[in-house]
Design a protein around this motif. Structure first.
Motif, short mmCIF file in Angstrom:
data_model
loop_
_atom_site.label_atom_id
_atom_site.label_comp_id
_atom_site.label_asym_id
_atom_site.label_seq_id
_atom_site.Cartn_x
_atom_site.Cartn_y
_atom_site.Cartn_z
N THR A 1 0.83 -1.19 0.00
CA THR A 1 0.00 0.00 0.00
C THR A 1 0.87 1.25 0.00
O THR A 1 1.84 1.33 0.77
CB THR A 1 -0.91 0.03 1.23
OG1 THR A 1 -1.64 -1.19 1.32
CG2 THR A 1 -1.90 1.19 1.15
N GLY A 2 0.52 2.23 -0.84
CA GLY A 2 1.24 3.49 -0.85
C GLY A 2 2.73 3.31 -1.09
O GLY A 2 3.15 2.53 -1.95
N PRO B 1 -1.28 7.14 -6.53
CA PRO B 1 -0.80 6.98 -5.16
C PRO B 1 -1.10 5.61 -4.55
O PRO B 1 -0.42 5.19 -3.61
CB PRO B 1 -1.53 8.09 -4.40
CG PRO B 1 -1.84 9.12 -5.43
CD PRO B 1 -2.11 8.36 -6.69
N ASP B 2 -2.12 4.92 -5.07
CA ASP B 2 -2.40 3.56 -4.60
C ASP B 2 -1.87 2.52 -5.58
O ASP B 2 -2.28 1.36 -5.55
CB ASP B 2 -3.88 3.36 -4.33
CG ASP B 2 -4.75 3.59 -5.56
OD1 ASP B 2 -4.35 4.39 -6.43
OD2 ASP B 2 -5.82 2.98 -5.67
N ASN B 3 -0.94 2.96 -6.44
CA ASN B 3 -0.15 2.06 -7.29
C ASN B 3 -0.94 1.33 -8.36
O ASN B 3 -0.60 0.21 -8.74
CB ASN B 3 0.63 1.06 -6.41
CG ASN B 3 1.51 1.79 -5.40
OD1 ASN B 3 2.30 2.65 -5.78
ND2 ASN B 3 1.33 1.48 -4.13
N PRO C 1 -2.27 5.74 4.21
CA PRO C 1 -1.05 5.57 3.41
C PRO C 1 -1.18 6.07 1.98
O PRO C 1 -0.19 6.53 1.39
CB PRO C 1 -0.80 4.06 3.46
CG PRO C 1 -2.11 3.45 3.84
CD PRO C 1 -2.77 4.46 4.72
N ILE C 2 -2.37 6.03 1.42
CA ILE C 2 -2.56 6.53 0.05
C ILE C 2 -2.52 8.06 0.05
O ILE C 2 -1.91 8.67 -0.83
CB ILE C 2 -3.87 5.99 -0.54
CG1 ILE C 2 -3.79 4.45 -0.64
CG2 ILE C 2 -4.15 6.59 -1.92
CD1 ILE C 2 -5.11 3.80 -0.96
N GLU D 1 -0.88 9.83 2.19
CA GLU D 1 0.51 10.20 2.43
C GLU D 1 1.35 10.10 1.16
O GLU D 1 2.20 10.95 0.89
CB GLU D 1 1.11 9.31 3.53
CG GLU D 1 0.45 9.48 4.89
CD GLU D 1 0.59 10.88 5.46
OE1 GLU D 1 1.61 11.54 5.17
OE2 GLU D 1 -0.32 11.32 6.20
N ALA D 2 1.10 9.07 0.35
CA ALA D 2 1.83 8.94 -0.92
C ALA D 2 1.53 10.12 -1.84
O ALA D 2 2.43 10.65 -2.51
CB ALA D 2 1.46 7.62 -1.60
#
Length: 401
Positions: free
Chosen positions: A35-36, A109-111, A187-188, A190-191
């Motif tokens: 994640t992130g 951001p969530d790849n 976490p997303i 934050e990314a």
């Protein structure tokens, strides 16, 4: 001008296919948190398209200094060539928005896959630009360029990732497409927030540098579709003015070139901006304008938080024949603040002799998007709308030949 440095390698975000992942890594990935930013781990697979990558610096000028001549105003450009081969006639050149860099077009951001991957898989040549004094287009002429601190965490959350939590405009409550909570600590989020970077407040110098460098870029790669987000939309406007024969189409994801005005969050707030209408620097009006004070401006419409009034030219309006000659598209998310004022750019372009297209995403069945739709959960649906418009333009051009 081009720097002599050239890098050629497999795309860093997507150099390894799923079949090429060694079995131990593939097995471990199933139990690893990707994640992130955790996805930076070698145990996490990339979702990006396969491509080859070359790096260039384009444009620029020589500036005298106490130590000799330095190079300034050059723009960083990544050339991404699809591994499937180039199948489309026109390249795509991407322009990021404020406080961002060209990485906004790569993985989300969530790849998940970003816009670059979508179009690479369709066989488009893709060029990613870091705007002047941003990211890897760092500016050496510091006398002309001042940098501002990047966007705050509060603005990122309230304006982009979770506007529904403290709605300052009615449409914000419709926002559903951000991946994750959209709040600090997620976490997303934050990314996404960590990807914001300083940007220049030297708007005139920035526009002058970009309009020269991007026309130089297009002279090297040929007529291209220019895809922009937010404040990045000002540069395709300038290029459409300066070298319209090199612009196949001007595609804007939520253009931030509101004529003559920046809107505040409250009624009665805001500030004058873009004295030339859509830009801070000269545009080729007919009849000609030597100073922006010659443009007569009037406020049109009732001002509400759901639909803002517009600062337009007083009639009879001057025309912008070069800009009007370039096919133009704006897309707007259902839950974005841009639903409240994107219509002002459309009306201004019509006044100036253009025939712009405006696709409100909800009207084509794409719901819940905020200002960063190209990063949200349904970003591939938005990319498909953009590609459909490109295909329509190409078909129209072919029919005229």
């Amino acid at each position: 001008m081009r720097y002599p440095t050239v890098v050629s390698a497999l795309g860093l975000a997507g150099a390894v296919s799923a079949h090429a992942v060694p079995p131990p890594v593939a097995a471990a990935a199933a139990s690893v948190d990707c994640t992130g930013v955790n996805a930076i781990s070698p145990k996490c697979r990339s979702s990006e398209a396969l491509y080859s990558r070359d790096v260039f610096y384009v444009g620029g000028r020589s500036v005298a200094s106490g130590f000799g001549n330095i190079l300034a105003d050059q723009v960083y450009v990544e050339k991404l060539t699809p591994s499937c081969g180039v199948k489309q006639l026109h390249p795509l050149v991407f322009f990021h928005g404020g406080a961002n860099s060209a990485v906004t077009w790569l993985n989300t951001p969530d790849n998940r896959k970003g816009f670059a991957s979508y179009f690479l898989e369709k066989g488009y040549m893709v060029y990613l630009v870091d705007q002047i004094a941003t990211g890897r287009s760092a500016q050496q002429d510091t006398t002309d360029f001042a940098l501002a601190n990047s966007t705050t965490i509060e603005i990122v959350q309230g304006g982009f990732s979770a506007p529904e939590l403290a709605a300052t405009y009615p449409q914000a409550i419709l926002h559903t497409q951000w991946p994750g909570s959209g709040q600090a600590g997620d976490p997303i989020f934050e990314a996404f927030a960590h990807a914001t970077v300083p940007y220049t407040t030297s708007l005139v110098a920035g526009e002058n540098a970009m309009r020269a460098s991007i026309c130089k870029l297009l002279s090297l790669v040929g007529a291209s579709y220019l895809v922009s987000h937010s404040s990045g939309a000002q540069y395709p406007i300038l290029v459409s003015n300066d070298c319209p024969e090199l612009v196949a189409g001007n595609i804007n994801l939520e253009h931030s070139t509101q004529p003559f005005w920046n809107y505040g969050t409250a009624l009665g707030s805001g500030s004058a901006a873009r004295a030339w209408g859509l830009a801070n620097t000269h545009l080729d009006y007919e009849p000609p304008v030597s100073d922006p004070s010659e443009l007569q401006v009037e406020v049109v419409g009732e001002d509400t938080l759901a639909l803002r009034n517009c600062h337009l030219q007083a009639e009879p309006a001057r025309r912008l024949p070069k800009i009007a000659s370039v096919p133009y598209l704006c897309t707007t998310g259902e839950a974005s603040v841009h639903m409240t004022y994107d219509h002002c750019v459309i009306e201004f372009l019509k006044q100036a002799g253009g025939n712009p297209d405006w696709i409100k995403l909800a009207d084509v069945g794409i719901h819940g998007n905020g200002h960063f739709g190209h990063l949200e959960k349904n970003n591939m649906d938005i990319a498909a709308v953009v590609e459909g418009w490109i295909k329509k333009q190409d078909a129209n051009k072919a029919a005229r030949v």
